[in-house]
Scaffold this motif. Structure first.
Motif, PDB file in Angstrom:
ATOM      1  N   UNK A 151      38.198 -14.944   9.131  1.00 46.07           N
ATOM      2  CA  UNK A 151      36.924 -15.617   9.387  1.00 46.07           C
ATOM      3  C   UNK A 151      36.435 -15.317  10.801  1.00 46.07           C
ATOM      4  N   UNK A 152      37.327 -15.388  11.770  1.00 46.12           N
ATOM      5  CA  UNK A 152      36.929 -15.107  13.153  1.00 46.12           C
ATOM      6  C   UNK A 152      36.486 -13.661  13.318  1.00 46.12           C
ATOM      7  N   UNK A 153      37.143 -12.759  12.624  1.00 48.13           N
ATOM      8  CA  UNK A 153      36.750 -11.355  12.720  1.00 48.13           C
ATOM      9  C   UNK A 153      35.359 -11.138  12.136  1.00 48.13           C
ATOM     10  N   UNK A 154      35.092 -11.756  10.993  1.00 47.65           N
ATOM     11  CA  UNK A 154      33.752 -11.609  10.410  1.00 47.65           C
ATOM     12  C   UNK A 154      32.685 -12.195  11.330  1.00 47.65           C
ATOM     13  N   UNK A 155      33.001 -13.294  11.984  1.00 43.40           N
ATOM     14  CA  UNK A 155      32.023 -13.875  12.906  1.00 43.40           C
ATOM     15  C   UNK A 155      31.783 -12.944  14.095  1.00 43.40           C
ATOM     16  N   UNK A 156      32.824 -12.271  14.556  1.00 45.36           N
ATOM     17  CA  UNK A 156      32.629 -11.298  15.640  1.00 45.36           C
ATOM     18  C   UNK A 156      31.718 -10.163  15.188  1.00 45.36           C
ATOM     19  N   UNK A 157      31.709  -9.889  13.893  1.00 40.24           N
ATOM     20  CA  UNK A 157      30.851  -8.830  13.356  1.00 40.24           C
ATOM     21  C   UNK A 157      29.427  -9.303  13.088  1.00 40.24           C
ATOM     22  N   UNK A 158      29.158 -10.578  13.322  1.00 41.41           N
ATOM     23  CA  UNK A 158      27.794 -11.078  13.176  1.00 41.41           C
ATOM     24  C   UNK A 158      27.538 -11.908  11.941  1.00 41.41           C
ATOM     25  N   UNK A 159      28.558 -12.157  11.134  1.00 42.68           N
ATOM     26  CA  UNK A 159      28.371 -13.035   9.984  1.00 42.68           C
ATOM     27  C   UNK A 159      28.323 -14.490  10.460  1.00 42.68           C
ATOM     28  N   UNK A 160      27.557 -15.292   9.760  1.00 41.59           N
ATOM     29  CA  UNK A 160      27.319 -16.669  10.172  1.00 41.59           C
ATOM     30  C   UNK A 160      28.303 -17.622   9.500  1.00 41.59           C
ATOM     31  N   UNK A 161      28.266 -18.882   9.947  1.00 40.45           N
ATOM     32  CA  UNK A 161      29.103 -19.900   9.313  1.00 40.45           C
ATOM     33  C   UNK A 161      28.819 -19.996   7.824  1.00 40.45           C
ATOM     34  N   UNK A 162      27.551 -19.926   7.456  1.00 41.02           N
ATOM     35  CA  UNK A 162      27.213 -20.026   6.032  1.00 41.02           C
ATOM     36  C   UNK A 162      27.693 -18.803   5.247  1.00 41.02           C
ATOM     37  N   UNK A 163      27.741 -17.639   5.898  1.00 43.75           N
ATOM     38  CA  UNK A 163      28.257 -16.437   5.223  1.00 43.75           C
ATOM     39  C   UNK A 163      29.723 -16.595   4.843  1.00 43.75           C
ATOM     40  N   UNK A 164      30.500 -17.223   5.746  1.00 40.54           N
ATOM     41  CA  UNK A 164      31.954 -17.256   5.555  1.00 40.54           C
ATOM     42  C   UNK A 164      32.439 -18.553   4.914  1.00 40.54           C
ATOM     43  N   UNK A 165      31.514 -19.436   4.543  1.00 37.84           N
ATOM     44  CA  UNK A 165      31.903 -20.610   3.760  1.00 37.84           C
ATOM     45  C   UNK A 165      32.152 -20.186   2.319  1.00 37.84           C
ATOM     46  N   UNK A 166      33.144 -20.818   1.670  1.00 40.76           N
ATOM     47  CA  UNK A 166      33.392 -20.507   0.263  1.00 40.76           C
ATOM     48  C   UNK A 166      32.156 -20.803  -0.579  1.00 40.76           C
ATOM     49  N   UNK A 167      31.806 -19.921  -1.504  1.00 39.38           N
ATOM     50  CA  UNK A 167      32.575 -18.771  -1.994  1.00 39.38           C
ATOM     51  C   UNK A 167      32.255 -17.455  -1.283  1.00 39.38           C
ATOM     52  N   UNK A 168      31.582 -17.513  -0.151  1.00 38.95           N
ATOM     53  CA  UNK A 168      31.158 -16.300   0.548  1.00 38.95           C
ATOM     54  C   UNK A 168      29.763 -15.898   0.129  1.00 38.95           C
ATOM     55  N   UNK A 169      28.920 -15.579   1.093  1.00 42.71           N
ATOM     56  CA  UNK A 169      27.539 -15.199   0.787  1.00 42.71           C
ATOM     57  C   UNK A 169      27.490 -13.823   0.130  1.00 42.71           C
ATOM     58  N   UNK A 170      26.394 -13.556  -0.549  1.00 40.35           N
ATOM     59  CA  UNK A 170      26.188 -12.211  -1.101  1.00 40.35           C
ATOM     60  C   UNK A 170      26.268 -11.165   0.001  1.00 40.35           C
ATOM     61  N   UNK A 171      25.725 -11.489   1.150  1.00 40.24           N
ATOM     62  CA  UNK A 171      25.741 -10.546   2.272  1.00 40.24           C
ATOM     63  C   UNK A 171      27.174 -10.164   2.657  1.00 40.24           C
ATOM     64  N   UNK A 172      28.046 -11.162   2.756  1.00 35.00           N
ATOM     65  CA  UNK A 172      29.429 -10.885   3.118  1.00 35.00           C
ATOM     66  C   UNK A 172      30.137 -10.105   2.019  1.00 35.00           C
ATOM     67  N   UNK A 173      29.999 -10.552   0.789  1.00 28.50           N
ATOM     68  CA  UNK A 173      30.698  -9.891  -0.319  1.00 28.50           C
ATOM     69  C   UNK A 173      30.263  -8.436  -0.446  1.00 28.50           C
ATOM     70  N   UNK A 174      28.964  -8.194  -0.344  1.00 29.68           N
ATOM     71  CA  UNK A 174      28.471  -6.822  -0.453  1.00 29.68           C
ATOM     72  C   UNK A 174      28.945  -5.954   0.707  1.00 29.68           C
ATOM     73  N   UNK A 175      29.204  -6.572   1.858  1.00 27.43           N
ATOM     74  CA  UNK A 175      29.657  -5.814   3.023  1.00 27.43           C
ATOM     75  C   UNK A 175      31.101  -5.369   2.888  1.00 27.43           C
TER      76      UNK A 175
END
Length: 285
Positions: free
Chosen positions: A208-232
């Motif tokens: 989670x911390x690594x994804x946030x360093x890459x610019x993903x938001x709290x809402x991106x990394x909340x379960x079940x994960x945003x489409x943006x995160x999953x597609x990335x």
């Protein structure tokens, strides 16, 4: 600083990451398709008894661990296994080690110091830095990988992370990111399989911390994960589209990309077969 005398492991541009040992027969087909390595995850035991049957059945394929967990695989036993394998199959085994996850390891204490101590034990038992890599996401462990091993094996990342890691560790360090794939043009099916795979990691602070360093938001990394995160983190679509996405890691500085096929065991070889030509691999025989 990095060790400029180290030669990078030669694993080819693409390898295959699996959640457990594949059969020798599957490994032979993976090699025939042109993939250079099989990376075995799921924290294999220190004995590493699965390695020799794969190497015996193949000619040039490298077997790597992705990764041996330092909390449940004692360094002395791992070193003995390394030397046993290396003596039988010189230059065809790469030892990947890492600290796992604090949420799932009762003994987890001061992981950076524990990892350094583990590497010290491997040094004492003459496991060469040129034949080991470290699971690394953040800057501190990436730098440790550059200093104390051949390089880094980042897991569940993006080409953007690969580019940042390459800039941090320099050109002489081996970099082998993992990327998950689903061979389907059904976006909803791909995202479902992706969420089934990624959901576990959404509860782990290091990812989670690594994804946030890459610019993903709290809402991106909340379960079940945003489409943006999953597609990335999950490449899906046609074979050509997936190959293009995996190639972005090479463009960003990766030496070798490890491909994890989602969709169950039956999807492994068919997916790898479809991807081989778009990836520029040449089948043998």
């Amino acid at each position: 600083m990095t060790n400029p005398s180290l030669l990078k492991p030669e694993l080819g541009r693409y390898g295959v990451w699996t959640g457990g040992p594949v059969s020798p027969e599957q490994s032979a087909e993976i090699e025939r398709l042109g993939y250079g390595a099989v990376w075995v995850g799921a924290s294999p035991e220190a004995e590493l008894s699965f390695v020799e049957p794969i190497l015996e059945r193949t000619e040039n394929l490298t077997v790597a661990t992705g990764i041996v967990n330092i909390w449940n695989a004692p360094a002395d036993e791992v070193a003995a296994s390394y030397h046993r394998i290396e003596n039988a199959y010189p230059g065809r085994f790469l030892l990947g080690v890492g600290v796992g996850h604090p949420e799932h390891t009762q003994e987890y204490r001061k992981p950076y110091g524990a990892l350094v101590g583990y590497l010290d034990e491997l040094d004492d038992r003459h496991v060469p830095t040129s034949r080991r890599v470290i699971a690394a996401l953040g800057p501190k462990v990436l730098q440790l990988a550059a200093q104390r091993s051949a390089g880094a094996h980042p897991y569940l990342t993006t080409p953007e992370h690969t580019g940042q890691a390459r800039e941090l560790v320099g050109a002489s360090v081996f970099l082998a990111p993992e990327h998950k794939v689903v061979l389907t043009t059904d976006v909803e099916e791909a995202r479902k399989l992706g969420r089934d795979s990624v959901g576990f990691y959404l509860g782990l602070s290091n990812y989670v911390n690594n994804w946030k360093r890459l610019g993903f938001t709290d809402s991106d990394v909340e379960r079940p994960g945003s489409d943006r995160l999953i597609d990335a983190v999950i490449a899906h679509g046609t074979a050509d589209a997936i190959a293009a996405r995996l190639g972005e890691h090479l463009d960003a500085g990766a030496d070798h990309v490890t491909i994890q096929v989602l969709g169950g065991p039956d999807a492994l070889l068919p997916t790898l077969t479809e991807l081989a030509a778009p990836l520029g691999l040449t089948a043998a025989g």
